[in-house]
Write a protein that holds these residues in place. Structure first.
Motif, mmCIF file in Angstrom:
data_model
loop_
_atom_site.group_PDB
_atom_site.id
_atom_site.type_symbol
_atom_site.label_atom_id
_atom_site.label_comp_id
_atom_site.label_asym_id
_atom_site.label_seq_id
_atom_site.Cartn_x
_atom_site.Cartn_y
_atom_site.Cartn_z
ATOM 1 N N LEU A 71 0.829 -1.211 0.000
ATOM 2 C CA LEU A 71 0.000 0.000 0.000
ATOM 3 C C LEU A 71 0.863 1.261 0.000
ATOM 4 C CD1 LEU A 71 -2.771 -0.861 2.624
ATOM 5 C CD2 LEU A 71 -3.136 -0.455 0.182
ATOM 6 N N ARG A 72 0.363 2.293 -0.620
ATOM 7 C CA ARG A 72 0.985 3.616 -0.562
ATOM 8 C C ARG A 72 -0.079 4.589 -0.051
ATOM 9 N NH1 ARG A 72 4.371 0.657 -0.641
ATOM 10 N NH2 ARG A 72 6.074 0.356 -2.158
ATOM 11 N N VAL A 73 0.067 5.005 1.205
ATOM 12 C CA VAL A 73 -0.940 5.814 1.877
ATOM 13 C C VAL A 73 -0.289 7.047 2.482
ATOM 14 C CG1 VAL A 73 -2.687 5.850 3.724
ATOM 15 C CG2 VAL A 73 -2.277 3.742 2.420
ATOM 16 N N THR A 74 -0.958 8.199 2.340
ATOM 17 C CA THR A 74 -0.525 9.400 3.053
ATOM 18 C C THR A 74 -1.562 9.733 4.114
ATOM 19 O OG1 THR A 74 -1.611 10.914 1.494
ATOM 20 C CG2 THR A 74 0.681 10.265 1.006
ATOM 21 N N TRP A 75 -1.108 10.460 5.117
ATOM 22 C CA TRP A 75 -1.931 10.726 6.298
ATOM 23 C C TRP A 75 -1.961 12.220 6.593
ATOM 24 C CZ3 TRP A 75 -3.995 6.184 8.263
ATOM 25 C CH2 TRP A 75 -3.380 5.000 7.833
#
Length: 669
Positions: free
Chosen positions: A266-270
């Motif tokens: 996964l590639r997730v930003t927060w």
């Protein structure tokens, strides 16, 4: 409502559990929902509360075997599903299980026995008073009928016409006498016991969740293309905070390894939250929020401040839950501390008829308050909705440690006025801490005080609580706020005794009424512990809570606790080995938290990730633990949480170091 009916903030239900009737199947005698017999002589007991390691299942088996006059091995157990209308209050917390279940389960089994005896007496044409039940048979002189031959006759009787009598305590064969181990011990140690983490209904998928990367963060953007390309990955879904657990991105796959590989891709930003959060700053803020010291009636002889850290629950079985949501209903399989309330909450949230919601509680590999929370269940339901299939959400150990509902931090300032001999005559205790975010009413300082204030000694004074907003999730942890309050108060009392050169046992005896249960327990502990050996230091602490009392004496040498003696009065001790096990478990929790275990936060993240750096005591740190069960005619009391507060205080005092907090000799926070 007095303190004894306060269920640790979980749910307050002080009324006894009812005994609803149950219809009989062909060849089966079921006078109520808790006990039934079939025409092959098999006895089945329904356990209305889940077993989180405290031994509820064994206790129910003992109660039924005692009142039904059968052997413990003759009782089969079935775990009740979530249904408060049918089974009564089903939550476990605040050490209420024995107090809530004993009379209803005894009455259920005694009802079955009395109906069987009445059926035999009717068949023989003799008075009921001339018949007795023993070893699964009804006897009259030399005649005897096995229960299995009386099932149909007993089922035909009107229970309202048969008086029910409980077995007098002096005639108990098992309760308070048997040293039987847990009824499911063999299944547990051989791997046959099925926990929530083992549950896999047909067609179930597995999900793991990429959780917020710092406290309070929420998902900003998601690139799941690489995750969806991982072989075995079925779906990826973003979870909303609160309504679907703690939020994050779930990867649903056919197996755990495939789900984990998908999560890694996964590639997730927060965004949001507190990426710079630091538990040292939180502790300093609490100390600055301490209530003002009240005016003392004389010169203050001594003042001390104690600082307590965040603690994780760290159950041996990480959090998990399995759910199957369909167009017509929901089934949940989960290790939970309250299946009945969980069913009610889920029906309300999903706008389902409760009849279409089934909660199956599984065996639980530890709870300690954590499984009162429903967040893993909400995650499993959201994943099942996304996948259109049953889904098991599994937390890794890292997930479990870093996304807990933690025991709050707290800071305590205590002051005392003493007499000429150094015995306190007045005290003040100011506390600054956080509420429990799992239940809103803990935002009231009076509730926190009510839950935590169990000071047992005859010393007048004032206790004040200041609450600051909790900067992360907080929840119930074994003994809840009493674990904070009693740790500070007992260590402060010990420090006063040391300053005055007073014997710690004698100091407490002077402050307890001569005829009190707690003083008798203290005397029993002191008698068993004997005198302090050369080279050892000793700590003493007492606790009065849950309708029970306990005194703990800890002896240490070379920086390690070597022996712990605990004398406990729980009223009738129904399961002797169970009593000892609960005290022993609480003592090991105390050894762990006093000697090094704490949760710290740096740069918005929980530092600890496993038992590698969350310093829970290994077996080589276990002291000899001697549990003295004090005979008592008091009503049945609770035990599961009772021993932790005094054990922690006694062990800390026994280190011989100046105690300024928990852990001892380690920077807190």
């Amino acid at each position: 409502m007095n303190r004894r009916t306060f269920l640790g903030g979980v749910l307050v239900v002080s009324a006894p559990i009812a005994l609803p009737a149950s219809s009989e199947a062909a060849g089966e005698f079921a006078p109520n929902v808790f006990v039934r017999l079939d025409d092959r002589g098999r006895v089945t007991a329904t356990v209305p509360k889940p077993d989180s390691g405290q031994g509820v299942r064994t206790m129910v088996a003992l109660l039924v075997a005692e009142e039904l006059a059968v052997g413990l091995d003759d009782v089969r157990l079935e775990q009740a599903h979530g249904d408060t209308e049918r089974f009564g209050q089903q939550g476990v917390g605040s050490s209420f299980s024995a107090r809530q279940l004993t009379e209803p389960i005894r009455t259920a089994a005694a009802t079955a026995r009395c109906l069987l005896v009445a059926a035999a007496a009717k068949r023989w044409g003799v008075p009921v008073a001339e018949c007795t039940a023993r070893d699964g048979m009804v006897r009259h002189g030399r005649r005897a009928l096995r229960y299995r031959s009386l099932v149909r006759d007993a089922a035909a009787l009107d229970p309202a016409t048969v008086p029910v009598t409980l077995t007098p305590r002096e005639q108990w064969r098992l309760l308070g006498r048997s040293h039987a181990g847990r009824v499911d011990a063999k299944a547990i140690v051989t791997g046959k016991a099925r926990y929530g983490i083992d549950t896999r209904p047909a067609g179930a998928l597995v999900a793991v969740i990429l959780r917020p990367q710092w406290i309070g963060a929420v998902v900003d953007t998601v690139d799941d293309s690489a995750a969806r390309a991982v072989p075995g990955v079925v779906a990826v879904t973003t979870l909303a905070p609160v309504t679907e657990g703690q939020g994050g991105v779930a990867v649903i796959a056919r197996s755990m390894p495939e789900a984990l590989r998908g999560r890694e891709a996964l590639r997730v930003t927060w965004r949001g939250g507190t990426p710079d959060a630091d538990s040292r700053v939180w502790l300093a803020e609490l100390e600055s929020a301490l209530p003002a010291v009240p005016t003392a009636p004389g010169p203050v002889a001594f003042e001390a401040v104690y600082r307590l850290p965040l603690l994780a629950h760290a159950p041996m079985e990480p959090m998990n839950s399995t759910a199957h949501l369909t167009a017509t209903g929901l089934t949940v399989w989960t290790p939970t501390q309250d299946p009945g309330s969980l069913r009610t909450v889920l029906a309300g949230q999903l706008a389902l008829d409760p009849a279409n919601v089934r909660v199956e509680p599984t065996l639980t590999g530890g709870a300690f308050g954590r499984r009162i929370d429903f967040d893993p269940v909400l995650e499993a339901i959201a994943c099942s909705r996304a996948a259109g299939a049953p889904v098991s959400v599994l937390w890794t150990r890292d997930d479990d440690m870093r996304h807990d509902s933690y025991r709050p931090m707290s800071v305590h300032r205590l002051s005392a006025v003493v007499d000429a001999s150094g015995v306190p005559t007045w005290r003040a205790h100011g506390i600054a801490t956080w509420p429990l975010t799992v239940l809103p009413f803990f935002e009231n300082p009076d509730i926190v005080k009510y839950n935590g204030d169990h000071f047992p000694y005859s010393v007048p004074g004032k206790l004040d609580v200041a609450l600051r907003p909790a900067p992360l999730r907080t929840g119930f942890w074994r003994a809840v706020y009493a674990g904070h309050f009693q740790y500070a108060e007992e260590n402060f009392l010990s420090a006063l005794g040391q300053r005055a050169g007073l014997d710690q046992v004698d100091l407490r005896r002077r402050l307890l009424p001569a005829d009190s249960r707690l003083r008798r327990a203290l005397d029993a502990a002191a008698a068993r512990a004997g005198s302090v050996r050369p080279g050892f230091s000793r700590g003493v602490a007492c606790h009065d809570d849950y309708g029970s009392v306990i005194a703990v004496i800890a002896d240490s040498s070379e920086g390690r606790v070597r022996r712990v003696t605990a004398a406990v009065d729980v009223g009738p001790a129904l399961h002797l080995s169970g009593v000892r096990a609960q005290v022993e478990g609480a003592v090991m929790d105390a050894v762990s938290t006093v000697s090094g275990a704490q949760i710290t936060v740096r740069d918005g993240r929980v530092v600890q990730s496993s038992f590698r750096d969350y310093a829970w005591a290994r077996i080589d740190r276990a002291p000899d633990i001697d549990v003295v069960i004090v005979p008592s005619d008091a009503p049945i009391g609770g035990l599961g949480e009772l021993a932790y507060p005094p054990a922690a205080a006694a062990i800390a005092s026994a280190t011989g170091q100046t105690v300024t907090g928990m852990p001892v000799g380690v920077e807190v926070g």
